[in-house]
Design an enzyme around this catalytic site. Structure first.
Site, mmCIF file in Angstrom:
data_model
loop_
_atom_site.group_PDB
_atom_site.id
_atom_site.type_symbol
_atom_site.label_atom_id
_atom_site.label_comp_id
_atom_site.label_asym_id
_atom_site.label_seq_id
_atom_site.Cartn_x
_atom_site.Cartn_y
_atom_site.Cartn_z
ATOM 1 N N HIS A 117 -4.814 -1.452 -4.634
ATOM 2 C CA HIS A 117 -5.753 -2.084 -4.127
ATOM 3 C C HIS A 117 -7.101 -1.627 -5.679
ATOM 4 O O HIS A 117 -7.984 -0.726 -5.291
ATOM 5 C CB HIS A 117 -6.480 -1.190 -2.597
ATOM 6 N N SER B 197 1.082 -1.070 0.031
ATOM 7 C CA SER B 197 -0.343 0.130 0.197
ATOM 8 C C SER B 197 0.926 1.354 -0.173
ATOM 9 O O SER B 197 1.583 1.636 -0.874
ATOM 10 C CB SER B 197 -1.031 0.003 0.757
#
Length: 242
Positions: A174, A138
């Site tokens: 994501h 991330s």
């Protein structure tokens, strides 16, 4: 630990491993991606020195404890955690002694600000030159790139282009979450030129860069994909399942 990559990488190569962690369902699958990062270290005959940087998570005690529970007593590993709150837990040069560094997710904006304030960015650059495997999920994926999409500034999705920039591409993470439309936002920012072309990863996918080029994409999920995104469109990348 996971098996090493499909093709040999020179011991002194500069390796970056940028991951979208698994945010839904069985999150333990993210551990398999972390184990894969560890397997990339060109180390034999001694434990792999492996350090976790939870800066983007504000050095949250739960994140630190998760890492220690998962890897603190793992055979073949010498695990450590480097924190910056309320002050650096060790001299940043501690990072130069590591074989693998894993950067946790969270706020990429705060991550970059704190790294620059403490000189950690410069030390990590030296780590890269020495062949330390640099990896993360991330925010810990975005940070190596030119920039990406983040919700670190407002409750909206914004373009952020002040990452380390060691890779000239942007990064979308994501890329498959319906409840947080990063996929659409990332393509919008690339199409309008706010972000440069780059690579997007669905959850469970990691991008393994060697010497500044994409070596391969890998995944712990069978149907997950990576994408190369430009202003003119996108190209699907089918990862190797690990």
């Amino acid at each position: 630990m996971s098996a090493p990559g499909s093709s040999a990488v020179a011991p002194a190569a500069r390796q970056l491993f940028a991951v979208s962690g698994v945010l839904t369902g069985d999150r333990s699958r993210t551990r398999r991606l972390i184990e894969y990062a560890v397997s990339l270290a060109p180390v034999s005959g001694r434990p792999v020195r492996f350090c976790f940087l939870p800066t983007a998570e504000g050095d949250h005690p739960a994140a630190v404890q998760w890492f220690l529970d998962a890897f603190g007593n793992e055979p073949g590993l010498e695990a450590s955690v480097f924190t910056v709150f309320p002050r650096p837990s060790a001299p940043p040069e501690h990072l130069l002694t590591q074989d693998v560094i894993w950067v946790g997710g969270g706020s990429v904006v705060n991550l970059m600000a704190l790294w620059r304030a403490h000189g950690i960015d410069a030390v990590l650059r030296e780590c890269r030159q020495r062949g330390v495997v640099l990896a993360g999920q991330s925010a810990g994926s975005l940070c190596w790139h030119a920039g990406g999409v983040t919700d670190s500034v407002t409750d909206q999705l914004d373009a952020y282009d002040n990452c380390l920039g060691w890779l000239p591409w942007s990064n979308g993470v994501h890329d498959d979450l319906a409840d947080q439309p990063r996929r659409t936002a990332y393509r919008k920012f690339v199409a309008e030129g706010t972000l440069p072309p780059g690579y997007a990863t669905e959850d469970g996918v990691g991008l393994h860069y060697v010497d500044g080029e994409l070596h391969e994409a890998v995944s712990v999920l069978p149907d997950a994909r990576a994408w190369y995104v430009t202003a003119d469109g996108e190209r699907e990348i089918v990862p190797r399942l690990i």
